[in-house]
Design an enzyme around this catalytic site. Sequence first.
Site, PDB file in Angstrom:
ATOM      1  N   ARG A 153      53.011  45.187 -16.278  1.00  0.00           N
ATOM      2  CA  ARG A 153      54.001  46.262 -16.447  1.00  0.00           C
ATOM      3  C   ARG A 153      54.089  47.044 -15.133  1.00  0.00           C
ATOM      4  O   ARG A 153      53.376  48.018 -14.933  1.00  0.00           O
ATOM      5  CB  ARG A 153      53.592  47.183 -17.600  1.00  0.00           C
ATOM      6  N   CYS A 186      56.152  45.754 -25.574  1.00  0.00           N
ATOM      7  CA  CYS A 186      57.396  45.693 -24.783  1.00  0.00           C
ATOM      8  C   CYS A 186      58.574  46.205 -25.594  1.00  0.00           C
ATOM      9  O   CYS A 186      59.449  46.913 -25.075  1.00  0.00           O
ATOM     10  CB  CYS A 186      57.687  44.256 -24.336  1.00  0.00           C
TER      11      CYS A 186
HETATM   12  C1  BEZ Z   1      53.143  43.329 -25.942  1.00  0.00           C
HETATM   13  O1  BEZ Z   1      52.883  43.662 -27.093  1.00  0.00           O
HETATM   14  O2  BEZ Z   1      54.164  43.703 -25.355  1.00  0.00           O
HETATM   15  C2  BEZ Z   1      52.179  42.427 -25.213  1.00  0.00           C
HETATM   16  C3  BEZ Z   1      50.835  42.594 -25.450  1.00  0.00           C
HETATM   17  C4  BEZ Z   1      49.938  41.764 -24.808  1.00  0.00           C
HETATM   18  C5  BEZ Z   1      50.392  40.784 -23.929  1.00  0.00           C
HETATM   19  C6  BEZ Z   1      51.746  40.662 -23.681  1.00  0.00           C
HETATM   20  C7  BEZ Z   1      52.650  41.490 -24.317  1.00  0.00           C
END
Ligand code: BEZ
Length: 233
Positions: A137, A54
């Site tokens: 997402r 993110c």
């Molecule tokens: C992230 O790195 O943004 C992420 C990865 C897995 C689950 C939730 C967020």
Amino acid sequence: METTEQQVVSMPRIGDKAPEFRAVTTQGEINFPADYNGKWVILFSHPADFTPVCTSEFMTFAQMEPEFNALNCQLVGLSIDGLYSHIAWLRTIKEKIEFKGMKNIEVNFPLIEDITMEVAKKYGMIQPGESSTKAVRAVFFIDPSGIIRALIYYPLSMGRNFDELKRALIALQTADKYSIATPADWQPGDDVIVPVAGSCGVAKDRMESNDEMTCYDWFFCTKPLSIDKVLAK
Ligand code: BEZ
């Protein structure tokens, strides 16, 4: 899963009016989509603040924000976190994080706090097979009259391709402006598709005309559309 256990996920569809909501964001309160009347909006969700994928996405979107704004498009983000978490995360990004040569990145577009999941549920951003506590997402392209024109969903593990989001926005705008369609892998400046002939007369005219159109058969006609025209205001 037993039918009785199944959770129903409602998802707006292409052509639907964007569901309305009021929300607190990092840029103040918004009344959506009314506040964005006359502009395109990319409304997107991310799973959580202080997570690496993110963070890379927010930095990329923030860096590209002027390019989206130049296309009359505003960005609005959302996650199921509170306002103070959002503020702390965005400050940390600016102060500490470097990614692909980007640093000191300030996120100026609004990030919605959605602890209650009200907005996430309205937009089908919670997909229980993936996570029942985090938004996937999701990306919604909403046109200047508040209609959902395209949506793309990615799982938690996959960062989005922001060049593709920009390409999709330009393709939607170009289709509206020039009443054409865009072929596979179209990029601004490439030939576009002339809508399929709707009558035998039009099909015949297409095959016999020698204007700027190239018809390989009556249903497959292309024509040039310059990048200047595509990007003209
Ligand atoms: C992230 O790195 O943004 C992420 C990865 C897995 C689950 C939730 C967020």
